[in-house]
Design an enzyme around this catalytic site. Structure first.
Site, short mmCIF file in Angstrom:
data_model
loop_
_atom_site.label_atom_id
_atom_site.label_comp_id
_atom_site.label_asym_id
_atom_site.label_seq_id
_atom_site.Cartn_x
_atom_site.Cartn_y
_atom_site.Cartn_z
CG ASP A 166 -0.31 -0.45 2.50
OD1 ASP A 166 0.92 -0.32 2.62
OD2 ASP A 166 -1.03 -0.91 3.40
CD GLU A 179 -8.88 1.35 7.00
OE1 GLU A 179 -8.76 0.41 7.80
OE2 GLU A 179 -8.44 2.49 7.24
CG HIS A 202 -5.97 -2.03 8.35
ND1 HIS A 202 -6.07 -0.68 8.61
CD2 HIS A 202 -4.67 -2.34 8.58
CE1 HIS A 202 -4.90 -0.21 8.96
NE2 HIS A 202 -4.03 -1.18 8.95
C1 GLP Z 1 -0.73 0.02 8.54
C2 GLP Z 1 -0.39 -0.53 7.13
C3 GLP Z 1 -0.29 -1.99 7.15
C4 GLP Z 1 0.44 -2.34 8.42
C5 GLP Z 1 -0.52 -2.19 9.56
C6 GLP Z 1 0.09 -2.38 10.93
O1 GLP Z 1 -1.67 1.00 8.52
N1 GLP Z 1 -1.24 -0.13 6.09
O2 GLP Z 1 0.35 -2.46 6.00
O3 GLP Z 1 0.89 -3.67 8.35
O4 GLP Z 1 -1.20 -0.97 9.43
O5 GLP Z 1 0.90 -1.30 11.27
P1 GLP Z 1 1.88 -1.32 12.52
O6 GLP Z 1 2.85 -2.41 12.30
O7 GLP Z 1 2.53 0.04 12.53
O8 GLP Z 1 1.04 -1.57 13.72
#
Ligand code: GLP
Length: 290
Positions: free
Chosen positions: A72, A148, A143
């Site tokens: 993404d 979402e 997600h």
């Molecule tokens: C983010 C990204 C994801 C990521 C997830 C967890 O918003 N879009 O690809 O894996 O949420 O994020 P984090 O590892 O910072 O908790």
């Protein structure tokens, strides 16, 4: 699905990095699917250490054959902006591993038409045959990528609106203000994610314990996009003790043993038989099957 639980997060990062490295060395035909986020920071640091410890010829071969597609990107954030996922991948992966940036693909969040950019990204990925091993993190709202809730299992790569929960979760990179987090993002859909040959969901920290338990235990539902992973025939979940705290699994089951609910028992770094699983990698016999 199978679950591997680690007592310590350093051991987890090393183990996940070794799976990614083996994927690139042994199965370079299909691209590697990559994720950003805080969970992945120690994983990429461990990967950089491992790659830089390779014999020079092997390191060169890895660079020559590298191909990855990120999940993404925010819409409207310049690639050079340190808050962009492109900048994050450049500093944590492309530069430390000495990769050709052309081989590290991300959606074009700066495109004038982000919807067309999403279609273009999906087509570019499809032309490769699709993802081999897909690395996934988990959002607090369930997600994966930026899919979402609610999100169906066949949702394609697209440009979408980010939820208030996600903008709150990711506000740290934007001065702590959720309003400063972009409103839109481009993400691979559950369609492309579930089409990957293998899934590797990495979850750390107590804050994710509840959503992880729900994603693995409740029937798959659009309200919890990560729950669709249960449908994948070769999904491996790697969690630290804090994230796995609400999963009721045996502490020391045999490798890849299945519980009644279909989630394999967890191991941790001190398990005597973890050695057998330290390199489970990419052999059909040891990656979970259904
Ligand atoms: C983010 C990204 C994801 C990521 C997830 C967890 O918003 N879009 O690809 O894996 O949420 O994020 P984090 O590892 O910072 O908790």
């Amino acid at each position: 699905m199978a679950l591997v639980r680690f007592a310590d997060s350093a051991g987890l990062a090393d183990w996940v990095a070794s799976l990614l490295l083996r994927d690139r060395l042994l199965r370079p035909e299909r691209p590697l699917g990559l994720a950003t986020g805080r969970t992945m920071e120690p994983v990429y640091a461990a990967l950089a250490r491992q790659v830089n410890g390779l014999p020079p010829a092997e390191r060169q071969e890895l660079r020559r054959r590298w191909c990855s597609f990120n999940l993404d990107a925010y819409v409207g954030v310049d690639r050079a902006d340190p808050r962009s996922f492109a900048a994050e991948m450049a500093s944590r992966l492309t530069t430390p591993l000495g990769l050709d940036p052309e081989r590290v693909h991300l959606p074009d969040g700066q495109a004038a038409d982000p919807h067309a950019a999403a279609e273009c990204y999906a087509a570019q990925l499809a032309a490769t045959g699709g993802i081999g091993l897909q690395l996934l993190g988990l959002g607090l709202n369930g997600h994966v990528g930026f899919n979402e809730p609610p999100c169906e299992a066949d949702a394609p790569c697209r440009c979408l609106e980010l939820s208030p929960a996600t903008r709150q979760q990711n506000a740290g990179a934007f001065g702590g203000d959720p309003e400063s987090v972009p409103q839109q993002a481009i993400t691979l859909g559950l369609r492309e994610i579930l089409a990957a040959e293998r899934l590797l969901l990495v979850v750390t920290g107590a804050a994710k314990a509840e959503v992880l338990a729900r994603a693995l235990r409740e029937p798959p539902t659009p309200e919890l996009p990560a729950s669709w992973i249960q449908l994948h025939p070769r999904a491996l979940v790697v969690a630290d003790g804090a994230a796995a705290a609400l999963l009721d699994v045996n502490r020391n089951p045999p490798t890849a043993a299945r519980t009644a609910s279909g989630v394999a028992g967890a191991g941790h770094a001190a398990d005597p038989d973890l050695g057998a699983r330290r390199d489970p990698g990419l052999h059909a016999s040891s990656w979970p099957t259904r």
